[in-house]
Motif scaffolding. Structure first.
Motif, short mmCIF file in Angstrom:
data_model
loop_
_atom_site.label_atom_id
_atom_site.label_comp_id
_atom_site.label_asym_id
_atom_site.label_seq_id
_atom_site.Cartn_x
_atom_site.Cartn_y
_atom_site.Cartn_z
N ILE A 1 0.84 -1.20 0.00
CA ILE A 1 0.00 0.00 0.00
C ILE A 1 0.88 1.25 0.00
N ALA A 2 0.60 2.14 -0.92
CA ALA A 2 1.23 3.47 -0.93
C ALA A 2 0.26 4.44 -0.27
N TYR A 3 0.71 5.11 0.79
CA TYR A 3 -0.16 5.99 1.57
C TYR A 3 0.11 7.44 1.17
N LEU A 4 -0.95 8.14 0.79
CA LEU A 4 -0.81 9.49 0.26
C LEU A 4 -1.70 10.47 1.03
N THR B 1 3.76 2.05 2.71
CA THR B 1 4.82 3.00 2.44
C THR B 1 4.22 4.39 2.36
N ILE B 2 4.74 5.31 3.15
CA ILE B 2 4.25 6.70 3.14
C ILE B 2 4.93 7.45 2.00
N LEU B 3 4.14 7.96 1.08
CA LEU B 3 4.70 8.72 -0.03
C LEU B 3 5.09 10.12 0.44
N PRO B 4 6.08 10.74 -0.22
CA PRO B 4 6.53 12.09 0.19
C PRO B 4 5.40 13.10 0.10
N GLN B 5 5.44 14.09 1.00
CA GLN B 5 4.44 15.16 0.98
C GLN B 5 4.95 16.42 0.27
N THR B 6 6.13 16.33 -0.32
CA THR B 6 6.68 17.48 -1.03
C THR B 6 5.94 17.70 -2.35
N ALA C 1 -1.50 21.04 -9.10
CA ALA C 1 -1.59 19.58 -9.19
C ALA C 1 -0.89 18.99 -10.42
N PRO C 2 -0.95 19.61 -11.59
CA PRO C 2 -0.24 19.01 -12.73
C PRO C 2 1.26 18.85 -12.50
N VAL C 3 1.84 19.78 -11.74
CA VAL C 3 3.27 19.69 -11.42
C VAL C 3 3.51 18.69 -10.31
N ILE C 4 2.70 18.77 -9.25
CA ILE C 4 2.89 17.92 -8.08
C ILE C 4 2.64 16.46 -8.43
N ALA C 5 1.66 16.19 -9.30
CA ALA C 5 1.33 14.82 -9.66
C ALA C 5 2.51 14.10 -10.30
N CYS C 6 3.37 14.83 -10.96
CA CYS C 6 4.55 14.21 -11.59
C CYS C 6 5.47 13.61 -10.53
N SER C 7 5.66 14.32 -9.41
CA SER C 7 6.53 13.80 -8.35
C SER C 7 5.89 12.62 -7.64
N ILE C 8 4.55 12.63 -7.50
CA ILE C 8 3.86 11.49 -6.88
C ILE C 8 3.97 10.26 -7.78
N GLY D 1 7.39 18.51 -5.37
CA GLY D 1 8.25 18.45 -6.54
C GLY D 1 8.85 19.80 -6.85
N LEU D 2 8.78 20.22 -8.11
CA LEU D 2 9.34 21.50 -8.52
C LEU D 2 8.64 22.68 -7.86
N ALA D 3 7.42 22.46 -7.37
CA ALA D 3 6.66 23.54 -6.73
C ALA D 3 6.86 23.57 -5.21
#
Length: 241
Positions: free
Chosen positions: A8-11, A41-46, A77-84, A48-50
């Motif tokens: 499980i990836a936790y977001l 697994t806890i996914l990062p809360q950062t 979200a379009p930028v952040i979704a890339c890092s997720i 990305g580029l934003a």
């Protein structure tokens, strides 16, 4: 044959390891998944580029940060979704579990087949239109003008999820009606209070003791009343008055 544990990836927008956010609900949901569902697994809360924008918003007073943060995350979200998506590609997960922050799922494209589940105690639109939400005044200037944009994003996220786990019948009914959701993907899962019930044997043993103590106390007070005479309670009774 033992059942295979899910990966499980936790977001969420804040780490569930911090038990202060969301009144501890984020942490308890994460803990329940670890105990009962699989390897989490806890996914990062950062962002990305934003991410510089995220850090700047978090530096603001809470009154503004709480309201601006999730709206900015939705806009970016379009930028952040890339890092997720990049974080998801580092492993192969069975489930992506989103908690509280619907905006983290906006514009996210699954890098491979996996089940997307989401839970929260409300959506921003359902909360805002509730009796409690309407009691609060606007804090961010022009915030109400974004309501339609927010609701459209909510609908996209909810329709794009495979499972929606709502803790109350109120939220289940409100989302089914407001977003025209498929009832088969909406599930009522009360969160509860995570307080273990007392053992039945121990509870049964305590009752006779309480009854005996009450009877003894009543007999003692009655004796003290007689000793003091009518209209003149005994000294012990005056002390409790």
């Amino acid at each position: 044959m033992p059942q295979q544990r899910l990966k499980i990836a936790y977001l969420s927008d804040f780490s569930p390891l911090d038990r202060n956010f969301y009144s501890g609900g984020n942490a308890r949901i994460h803990d329940a998944l670890v105990r009962h569902a699989g390897d989490v697994t806890i996914l990062p809360q950062t962002w990305g580029l934003a991410d510089p924008v995220r850090r700047a918003i978090l530096a603001l007073p809470d009154r503004f940060s709480l309201r601006l943060r999730w709206r900015a995350q939705l806009a970016l979200a379009p930028v952040i979704a890339c890092s997720i998506a990049a974080a998801l590609r580092r492993d192969r997960y069975d489930v992506l579990f989103g908690a509280y922050a619907f905006q983290t799922l906006h514009h996210l494209r699954r890098p491979y087949p996996l089940t997307v589940a989401y839970t929260s105690d409300a959506t921003p639109t359902v909360y805002r239109r509730s009796e409690i939400g309407q009691a609060f005044s606007e804090v961010l200037p022009g915030g109400r003008r974004l309501d339609g944009w927010v609701e459209r994003a909510e609908a996209l996220v909810l329709h794009g999820s495979d499972m929606l786990l709502w803790p109350s019948a109120w939220l289940r009914d409100a989302t089914l009606q407001r977003y025209d959701l498929d009832p088969d993907k909406v599930h009522l899962v009360p969160w509860g209070a995570n307080i273990a019930p007392p053992p039945r044997a121990a509870a049964a043993q305590r009752r006779p003791r309480r009854a005996a103590a009450s009877a003894a106390g009543g007999a003692q007070l009655a004796g003290q009343g007689r000793a003091g005479g009518a209209g003149h309670p005994a000294p012990a009774a005056r002390g409790r008055a």
